[in-house]
Design an enzyme around this catalytic site. Structure first.
Site, PDB file in Angstrom:
ATOM      1  N   LYS A  13      -0.612   7.200   3.009  1.00 43.60           N
ATOM      2  CA  LYS A  13      -2.020   6.830   3.217  1.00 43.60           C
ATOM      3  C   LYS A  13      -2.156   5.858   4.395  1.00 43.60           C
ATOM      4  CE  LYS A  13      -2.446   5.115  -0.972  1.00 43.60           C
ATOM      5  NZ  LYS A  13      -1.090   5.368  -1.505  1.00 43.60           N
ATOM      6  N   ARG A  89      -8.996   3.698  -7.655  1.00 44.55           N
ATOM      7  CA  ARG A  89      -7.725   3.995  -8.291  1.00 44.55           C
ATOM      8  C   ARG A  89      -7.873   4.187  -9.797  1.00 44.55           C
ATOM      9  NH1 ARG A  89      -4.359   1.488  -4.622  1.00 44.55           N
ATOM     10  NH2 ARG A  89      -2.228   2.090  -4.594  1.00 44.55           N
ATOM     11  N   ARG A 128      10.985   1.754   3.538  1.00 44.30           N
ATOM     12  CA  ARG A 128       9.852   1.270   4.340  1.00 44.30           C
ATOM     13  C   ARG A 128      10.135  -0.123   4.904  1.00 44.30           C
ATOM     14  NH1 ARG A 128       3.980   1.508   1.906  1.00 44.30           N
ATOM     15  NH2 ARG A 128       4.983   0.482   0.137  1.00 44.30           N
ATOM     16  N   ARG A 157       8.254  -4.746   1.434  1.00 41.61           N
ATOM     17  CA  ARG A 157       7.243  -5.208   0.496  1.00 41.61           C
ATOM     18  C   ARG A 157       7.881  -5.576  -0.843  1.00 41.61           C
ATOM     19  NH1 ARG A 157       2.105  -1.219   0.742  1.00 41.61           N
ATOM     20  NH2 ARG A 157       2.357  -1.332  -1.528  1.00 41.61           N
ATOM     21  N   ARG A 168       4.631   1.682 -10.449  1.00 40.43           N
ATOM     22  CA  ARG A 168       3.505   2.095  -9.599  1.00 40.43           C
ATOM     23  C   ARG A 168       3.283   3.603  -9.706  1.00 40.43           C
ATOM     24  NH1 ARG A 168       5.603   0.007  -4.148  1.00 40.43           N
ATOM     25  NH2 ARG A 168       3.853   1.083  -3.187  1.00 40.43           N
TER      26      ARG A 168
HETATM   27  P1  AP5 Z   1       2.856   4.552   3.785  1.00 45.04           P
HETATM   28  O1  AP5 Z   1       1.991   5.171   4.827  1.00 45.04           O
HETATM   29  O2  AP5 Z   1       3.082   3.082   3.837  1.00 45.04           O
HETATM   30  O3  AP5 Z   1       2.386   5.035   2.332  1.00 45.04           O
HETATM   31  P2  AP5 Z   1       1.142   4.613   1.439  1.00 45.04           P
HETATM   32  O4  AP5 Z   1       0.606   5.854   0.822  1.00 45.04           O
HETATM   33  O5  AP5 Z   1       0.211   3.750   2.207  1.00 45.04           O
HETATM   34  O6  AP5 Z   1       1.917   3.808   0.316  1.00 45.04           O
HETATM   35  P3  AP5 Z   1       1.597   2.409  -0.336  1.00 45.04           P
HETATM   36  O7  AP5 Z   1       2.879   1.923  -0.930  1.00 45.04           O
HETATM   37  O8  AP5 Z   1       0.884   1.494   0.577  1.00 45.04           O
HETATM   38  O9  AP5 Z   1       0.644   2.864  -1.473  1.00 45.04           O
HETATM   39  P4  AP5 Z   1       0.263   2.108  -2.733  1.00 45.04           P
HETATM   40  O10 AP5 Z   1      -0.872   2.918  -3.139  1.00 45.04           O
HETATM   41  O11 AP5 Z   1       1.314   1.922  -3.738  1.00 45.04           O
HETATM   42  O12 AP5 Z   1       0.008   0.603  -2.186  1.00 45.04           O
HETATM   43  P5  AP5 Z   1      -1.289  -0.244  -1.922  1.00 45.04           P
HETATM   44  O13 AP5 Z   1      -0.979  -1.201  -0.865  1.00 45.04           O
HETATM   45  O14 AP5 Z   1      -2.478   0.615  -1.826  1.00 45.04           O
HETATM   46  O15 AP5 Z   1       4.278   5.303   3.859  1.00 45.04           O
HETATM   47  C1  AP5 Z   1       5.367   4.938   3.015  1.00 45.04           C
HETATM   48  C2  AP5 Z   1       6.682   5.065   3.791  1.00 45.04           C
HETATM   49  O16 AP5 Z   1       6.931   6.438   4.083  1.00 45.04           O
HETATM   50  C3  AP5 Z   1       6.681   4.338   5.160  1.00 45.04           C
HETATM   51  O17 AP5 Z   1       7.953   3.815   5.389  1.00 45.04           O
HETATM   52  C4  AP5 Z   1       6.360   5.462   6.158  1.00 45.04           C
HETATM   53  O18 AP5 Z   1       6.910   5.208   7.444  1.00 45.04           O
HETATM   54  C5  AP5 Z   1       6.991   6.677   5.492  1.00 45.04           C
HETATM   55  N1  AP5 Z   1       6.238   7.922   5.743  1.00 45.04           N
HETATM   56  C6  AP5 Z   1       4.890   8.071   5.769  1.00 45.04           C
HETATM   57  N2  AP5 Z   1       4.564   9.367   5.992  1.00 45.04           N
HETATM   58  C7  AP5 Z   1       5.743  10.037   6.082  1.00 45.04           C
HETATM   59  C8  AP5 Z   1       6.062  11.420   6.306  1.00 45.04           C
HETATM   60  N3  AP5 Z   1       5.116  12.347   6.479  1.00 45.04           N
HETATM   61  N4  AP5 Z   1       7.382  11.761   6.317  1.00 45.04           N
HETATM   62  C9  AP5 Z   1       8.344  10.818   6.164  1.00 45.04           C
HETATM   63  N5  AP5 Z   1       8.108   9.504   5.958  1.00 45.04           N
HETATM   64  C10 AP5 Z   1       6.813   9.118   5.908  1.00 45.04           C
HETATM   65  O19 AP5 Z   1      -1.414  -1.036  -3.309  1.00 45.04           O
HETATM   66  C11 AP5 Z   1      -0.431  -1.981  -3.684  1.00 45.04           C
HETATM   67  C12 AP5 Z   1      -0.815  -2.631  -4.998  1.00 45.04           C
HETATM   68  O20 AP5 Z   1      -2.052  -3.341  -4.845  1.00 45.04           O
HETATM   69  C13 AP5 Z   1      -1.071  -1.691  -6.191  1.00 45.04           C
HETATM   70  O21 AP5 Z   1       0.128  -1.350  -6.841  1.00 45.04           O
HETATM   71  C14 AP5 Z   1      -1.990  -2.567  -7.051  1.00 45.04           C
HETATM   72  O22 AP5 Z   1      -1.263  -3.545  -7.748  1.00 45.04           O
HETATM   73  C15 AP5 Z   1      -2.854  -3.249  -6.014  1.00 45.04           C
HETATM   74  N6  AP5 Z   1      -4.047  -2.436  -5.698  1.00 45.04           N
HETATM   75  C16 AP5 Z   1      -4.351  -1.856  -4.505  1.00 45.04           C
HETATM   76  N7  AP5 Z   1      -5.497  -1.151  -4.598  1.00 45.04           N
HETATM   77  C17 AP5 Z   1      -5.921  -1.300  -5.882  1.00 45.04           C
HETATM   78  C18 AP5 Z   1      -7.031  -0.792  -6.614  1.00 45.04           C
HETATM   79  N8  AP5 Z   1      -7.927   0.033  -6.044  1.00 45.04           N
HETATM   80  N9  AP5 Z   1      -7.144  -1.137  -7.910  1.00 45.04           N
HETATM   81  C19 AP5 Z   1      -6.263  -1.966  -8.504  1.00 45.04           C
HETATM   82  N10 AP5 Z   1      -5.179  -2.461  -7.889  1.00 45.04           N
HETATM   83  C20 AP5 Z   1      -4.997  -2.128  -6.587  1.00 45.04           C
HETATM   84 MG    MG Z   2      -0.471   1.747   2.076  1.00 45.76          MG
END
Ligand code: AP5
Ligand code: MG
Length: 213
Positions: A13, A89, A128, A157, A168
């Site tokens: 994402k 979410r 990552r 992270r 997660r």
């Molecule tokens: P990346 O692009 O970083 O993936 P992402 O989908 O953004 O993953 P996140 O870990 O950020 O998602 P998340 O939903 O767990 O975290 P968030 O910060 O939203 O890519 C991942 C890796 O893969 C990178 O190294 C990249 O280079 C590689 N990659 C990407 N595309 C690739 C491809 N095509 N091929 C190969 N490699 C690739 O949330 C974190 C925490 O915050 C949650 O757990 C929760 O506690 C809280 N939170 C956030 N939003 C909410 C909400 N709405 N409600 C409640 N709690 C929330």
């Molecule tokens: Mg992200």
């Protein structure tokens, strides 16, 4: 354009959001990034969020809905449109978002749904790395910085450790399906194959967004 980008943790994402913002000039709103900024600034909300995030649990809806509602009310959203990443979410967050958008008279135009097998995601998250200065995300193997890298310039992270990743994935698989169904019923969902090179995924997204523009 007013968009959501959805997908399990590690689906890509954030990686795709950066490219979408560069090409289509919408405002990127990542609730995860907002919570991490609050943690870095040691605010009360940051401290609360951290206790949930470190475990891999969701931050309570009332907190998350509040920060999104407030961000959506700012002037740049109306001027440029938005790309929400990591929100909604839970189905209650989806309903809260629908209501907030209705109140400000803005319509959601599309949901990018990045699909990928959960088994592929552990490797993505464990490799990552994030640049300390720019915040740019890379992967040690799949997407290394072009000129090589010095470990000390990058960090991993807190919630990318194995125990948090497992939680997660469990939480997001359970909560995600009803949200996608909710938007599918509204005819807004565009499924994108996430298990392809980063540039190929982006090309698929570009095709969808070019038609929406
Ligand atoms: P990346 O692009 O970083 O993936 P992402 O989908 O953004 O993953 P996140 O870990 O950020 O998602 P998340 O939903 O767990 O975290 P968030 O910060 O939203 O890519 C991942 C890796 O893969 C990178 O190294 C990249 O280079 C590689 N990659 C990407 N595309 C690739 C491809 N095509 N091929 C190969 N490699 C690739 O949330 C974190 C925490 O915050 C949650 O757990 C929760 O506690 C809280 N939170 C956030 N939003 C909410 C909400 N709405 N409600 C409640 N709690 C929330
Ligand atoms: Mg992200």
């Amino acid at each position: 354009m007013n968009l959501l980008i959805m997908g399990l943790p590690g689906a890509g994402k954030g990686t795709q959001a950066a490219k979408i913002v560069e090409k289509f000039d919408v405002v990127h709103i990542s609730t995860g990034d907002m919570f991490r900024a609050a943690i870095a600034n040691q605010t009360e909300m940051g401290l609360l969020a951290k206790s949930y995030m470190d475990r891999g649990d969701l931050v309570p809806d009332e907190v998350t809905n509040g920060i999104v509602k407030e961000r959506l009310s700012q002037a740049d959203i109306r001027e440029k449109g938005f790309l929400l990443d990591g929100y909604p979410r839970t189905i209650d967050q989806a309903h809260a978002l629908d209501q907030s958008l209705k109140n400000i008279g803005i319509e959601l135009e599309g949901v990018i749904n990045i699909e990928i097998e959960p088994t592929k995601l552990v490797e993505r998250l464990s490799g990552r790395i994030i640049h300390r200065q720019t915040g740019e995300t890379f992967h040690k193997v799949f997407n290394p910085p072009a000129d090589g890298y010095d470990e000390k310039d990058y960090y991993q992270r807190e919630d990318d450790k194995p125990e948090s990743v497992a939680r997660r994935l469990e939480v997001n698989i359970a909560q995600g399906q009803p949200i996608i169904e909710h938007y599918r019923l509204a005819g807004l969902v565009h499924d994108i194959e996430g298990d392809q090179d980063i540039e190929v995924v982006f090309a698929d997204i570009e095709k969808v967004l070019s038609k929406l523009q």
